[in-house]
Design a protein around this motif. Sequence first.
Motif, PDB file in Angstrom:
ATOM      1  N   THR A 138      -0.942 -18.741  10.889  1.00 38.17           N
ATOM      2  CA  THR A 138      -1.128 -19.464  12.151  1.00 38.17           C
ATOM      3  C   THR A 138      -2.585 -19.888  12.329  1.00 38.17           C
ATOM      4  N   ALA A 139      -3.505 -18.984  12.009  1.00 38.20           N
ATOM      5  CA  ALA A 139      -4.932 -19.286  12.158  1.00 38.20           C
ATOM      6  C   ALA A 139      -5.412 -20.310  11.131  1.00 38.20           C
ATOM      7  N   ALA A 140      -4.841 -20.267   9.941  1.00 35.59           N
ATOM      8  CA  ALA A 140      -5.237 -21.195   8.870  1.00 35.59           C
ATOM      9  C   ALA A 140      -4.442 -22.486   9.015  1.00 35.59           C
ATOM     10  N   HIS A 141      -4.729 -23.265  10.047  1.00 30.91           N
ATOM     11  CA  HIS A 141      -3.872 -24.398  10.397  1.00 30.91           C
ATOM     12  C   HIS A 141      -3.947 -25.536   9.384  1.00 30.91           C
ATOM     13  N   LEU A 142      -4.931 -25.510   8.469  1.00 33.58           N
ATOM     14  CA  LEU A 142      -4.989 -26.517   7.417  1.00 33.58           C
ATOM     15  C   LEU A 142      -4.306 -26.048   6.136  1.00 33.58           C
ATOM     16  N   ALA A 143      -3.849 -24.810   6.119  1.00 32.67           N
ATOM     17  CA  ALA A 143      -3.285 -24.236   4.895  1.00 32.67           C
ATOM     18  C   ALA A 143      -1.818 -24.618   4.725  1.00 32.67           C
ATOM     19  N   HIS A 144      -1.358 -24.558   3.483  1.00 36.37           N
ATOM     20  CA  HIS A 144       0.048 -24.812   3.169  1.00 36.37           C
ATOM     21  C   HIS A 144       0.786 -23.527   2.811  1.00 36.37           C
ATOM     22  N   LEU A 145       0.031 -22.490   2.464  1.00 37.69           N
ATOM     23  CA  LEU A 145       0.649 -21.185   2.220  1.00 37.69           C
ATOM     24  C   LEU A 145      -0.402 -20.102   2.384  1.00 37.69           C
ATOM     25  N   VAL A 146       0.071 -18.895   2.620  1.00 38.20           N
ATOM     26  CA  VAL A 146      -0.764 -17.704   2.605  1.00 38.20           C
ATOM     27  C   VAL A 146      -0.142 -16.741   1.616  1.00 38.20           C
ATOM     28  N   PHE A 147      -0.979 -16.038   0.852  1.00 42.45           N
ATOM     29  CA  PHE A 147      -0.500 -15.215  -0.262  1.00 42.45           C
ATOM     30  C   PHE A 147      -0.999 -13.790  -0.098  1.00 42.45           C
ATOM     31  N   ALA A 148      -0.063 -12.836  -0.103  1.00 43.28           N
ATOM     32  CA  ALA A 148      -0.403 -11.414  -0.001  1.00 43.28           C
ATOM     33  C   ALA A 148       0.065 -10.680  -1.248  1.00 43.28           C
ATOM     34  N   VAL A 149      -0.756  -9.756  -1.709  1.00 49.13           N
ATOM     35  CA  VAL A 149      -0.366  -8.895  -2.826  1.00 49.13           C
ATOM     36  C   VAL A 149      -0.435  -7.453  -2.360  1.00 49.13           C
ATOM     37  N   SER A 150       0.438  -6.624  -2.895  1.00 43.86           N
ATOM     38  CA  SER A 150       0.423  -5.204  -2.552  1.00 43.86           C
ATOM     39  C   SER A 150      -0.841  -4.555  -3.090  1.00 43.86           C
ATOM     40  N   SER A 151      -1.153  -3.386  -2.583  1.00 43.89           N
ATOM     41  CA  SER A 151      -2.340  -2.670  -3.060  1.00 43.89           C
ATOM     42  C   SER A 151      -2.227  -2.362  -4.551  1.00 43.89           C
ATOM     43  N   ASP A 152      -0.997  -2.129  -5.047  1.00 49.01           N
ATOM     44  CA  ASP A 152      -0.794  -1.890  -6.481  1.00 49.01           C
ATOM     45  C   ASP A 152      -1.194  -3.103  -7.304  1.00 49.01           C
ATOM     46  N   VAL A 153      -0.734  -4.280  -6.891  1.00 51.74           N
ATOM     47  CA  VAL A 153      -1.047  -5.500  -7.626  1.00 51.74           C
ATOM     48  C   VAL A 153      -2.535  -5.811  -7.532  1.00 51.74           C
ATOM     49  N   HIS A 154      -3.118  -5.577  -6.370  1.00 53.63           N
ATOM     50  CA  HIS A 154      -4.555  -5.819  -6.237  1.00 53.63           C
ATOM     51  C   HIS A 154      -5.343  -4.889  -7.149  1.00 53.63           C
ATOM     52  N   ARG A 155      -4.982  -3.615  -7.168  1.00 57.53           N
ATOM     53  CA  ARG A 155      -5.699  -2.640  -7.989  1.00 57.53           C
ATOM     54  C   ARG A 155      -5.565  -2.943  -9.480  1.00 57.53           C
ATOM     55  N   ASP A 156      -4.351  -3.279  -9.912  1.00 54.05           N
ATOM     56  CA  ASP A 156      -4.085  -3.440 -11.343  1.00 54.05           C
ATOM     57  C   ASP A 156      -4.381  -4.837 -11.873  1.00 54.05           C
ATOM     58  N   VAL A 157      -4.411  -5.829 -10.976  1.00 57.35           N
ATOM     59  CA  VAL A 157      -4.516  -7.216 -11.447  1.00 57.35           C
ATOM     60  C   VAL A 157      -5.678  -7.960 -10.793  1.00 57.35           C
ATOM     61  N   ILE A 158      -5.628  -8.125  -9.466  1.00 61.16           N
ATOM     62  CA  ILE A 158      -6.541  -9.035  -8.780  1.00 61.16           C
ATOM     63  C   ILE A 158      -7.994  -8.593  -8.912  1.00 61.16           C
ATOM     64  N   ARG A 159      -8.274  -7.337  -8.675  1.00 57.52           N
ATOM     65  CA  ARG A 159      -9.674  -6.888  -8.585  1.00 57.52           C
ATOM     66  C   ARG A 159     -10.429  -7.022  -9.899  1.00 57.52           C
ATOM     67  N   HIS A 160      -9.704  -7.140 -11.010  1.00 58.35           N
ATOM     68  CA  HIS A 160     -10.357  -7.242 -12.315  1.00 58.35           C
ATOM     69  C   HIS A 160     -10.887  -8.646 -12.591  1.00 58.35           C
ATOM     70  N   GLY A 161     -10.482  -9.621 -11.782  1.00 58.97           N
ATOM     71  CA  GLY A 161     -11.053 -10.945 -11.889  1.00 58.97           C
ATOM     72  C   GLY A 161     -10.633 -11.737 -13.106  1.00 58.97           C
ATOM     73  N   TYR A 162      -9.410 -11.493 -13.591  1.00 60.68           N
ATOM     74  CA  TYR A 162      -8.916 -12.324 -14.682  1.00 60.68           C
ATOM     75  C   TYR A 162      -8.917 -13.792 -14.256  1.00 60.68           C
ATOM     76  N   ARG A 163      -9.375 -14.654 -15.131  1.00 58.32           N
ATOM     77  CA  ARG A 163      -9.318 -16.080 -14.809  1.00 58.32           C
ATOM     78  C   ARG A 163      -7.871 -16.556 -14.757  1.00 58.32           C
ATOM     79  N   PRO A 164      -7.522 -17.349 -13.751  1.00 62.28           N
ATOM     80  CA  PRO A 164      -8.358 -18.003 -12.732  1.00 62.28           C
ATOM     81  C   PRO A 164      -8.396 -17.265 -11.397  1.00 62.28           C
ATOM     82  N   LEU A 165      -8.181 -15.959 -11.363  1.00 63.43           N
ATOM     83  CA  LEU A 165      -8.143 -15.216 -10.106  1.00 63.43           C
ATOM     84  C   LEU A 165      -9.546 -15.032  -9.549  1.00 63.43           C
ATOM     85  N   ASP A 166      -9.669 -14.993  -8.236  1.00 62.49           N
ATOM     86  CA  ASP A 166     -10.946 -14.811  -7.555  1.00 62.49           C
ATOM     87  C   ASP A 166     -10.824 -13.658  -6.560  1.00 62.49           C
ATOM     88  N   PRO A 167     -11.212 -12.448  -6.951  1.00 60.46           N
ATOM     89  CA  PRO A 167     -11.086 -11.297  -6.043  1.00 60.46           C
ATOM     90  C   PRO A 167     -11.836 -11.480  -4.733  1.00 60.46           C
TER      91      PRO A 167
END
Length: 268
Positions: A138-167
């Motif tokens: 709702t706040a991101a009124h210019l956005a087309h989607l919002v994306f959430a990952v579980s803490s497991d996925v963030h710990r194992d995948v997102i936080r490591h900064g694999y390209r093209p991910l941006d932690p």
Amino acid sequence: MRAKALHYWIMVLDVENFSPRENPVQRAVRRAMYEVVEDALSATGLTDKGVVMEDRGDGILILVPSTVSPVSLAGDFIRELHDGLRERAVLTSTAAATRLRVALHQGLASRDEHGWSGDAINTAFRLVNAEPLRDVLTAAHLAHLVFAVSSDVHRDVIRHGYRPLDPAAYLPMRFEAKHGQPIEAWVTVPGYSAPPGLPPLDAAQPTPVAPAHPSAPAGPQTPAAQAPASAGTGASAKTITISGNTVQGDLVAGNKTVHVNGAYPGLR
């Protein structure tokens, strides 16, 4: 015979404000949702990877075999999904506009004659239906989607900064699910430096900056979402002012020039 439980990457998509729309509009929105999802799966080479989709009326449950890289899901697939929604927004009436909440989790799931089940699937649905995630979209009124990952996925995948991910484009989200179960997830909004609208946590949060692209709808913006004029040269130059020590760009918005105003201990 008991169904065998297998590990999957579990993604849930849900359309914003689906139920209040009239039936013909709901059908148009569902058609657009499926076309964008199928195009994104095809563009990222996932069509023939054993991906399973189960219709949920105002959304889709997607089960992806564990042999598929989650980097492809959180990176390439989300980018293609976002771009597809953005392109359709230019051609779609406001009544049939399609914006999505998307959640990614991992875990065991099993199938019977009626469909798929498992605690990991329940968790994915709790993520996509979380009130803080709704508030972000709702706040991101210019956005087309919002994306959430579980803490497991963030710990194992997102936080490591694999390209093209941006932690750096993710911020933590905490909420209580049914029966008071506390859940923590991480949220990003393609095109924004940080997701707006999240309730404050203990650590300070950076000021979100809205994207500037030709398909963005006209209308009022919050002060935090207005970027100053570019100090660079050329049509593609962008300037973003944000408080913090270090800020990384996000995948969809592209390169940025960042001005740092003072120390910001909550940002790394």
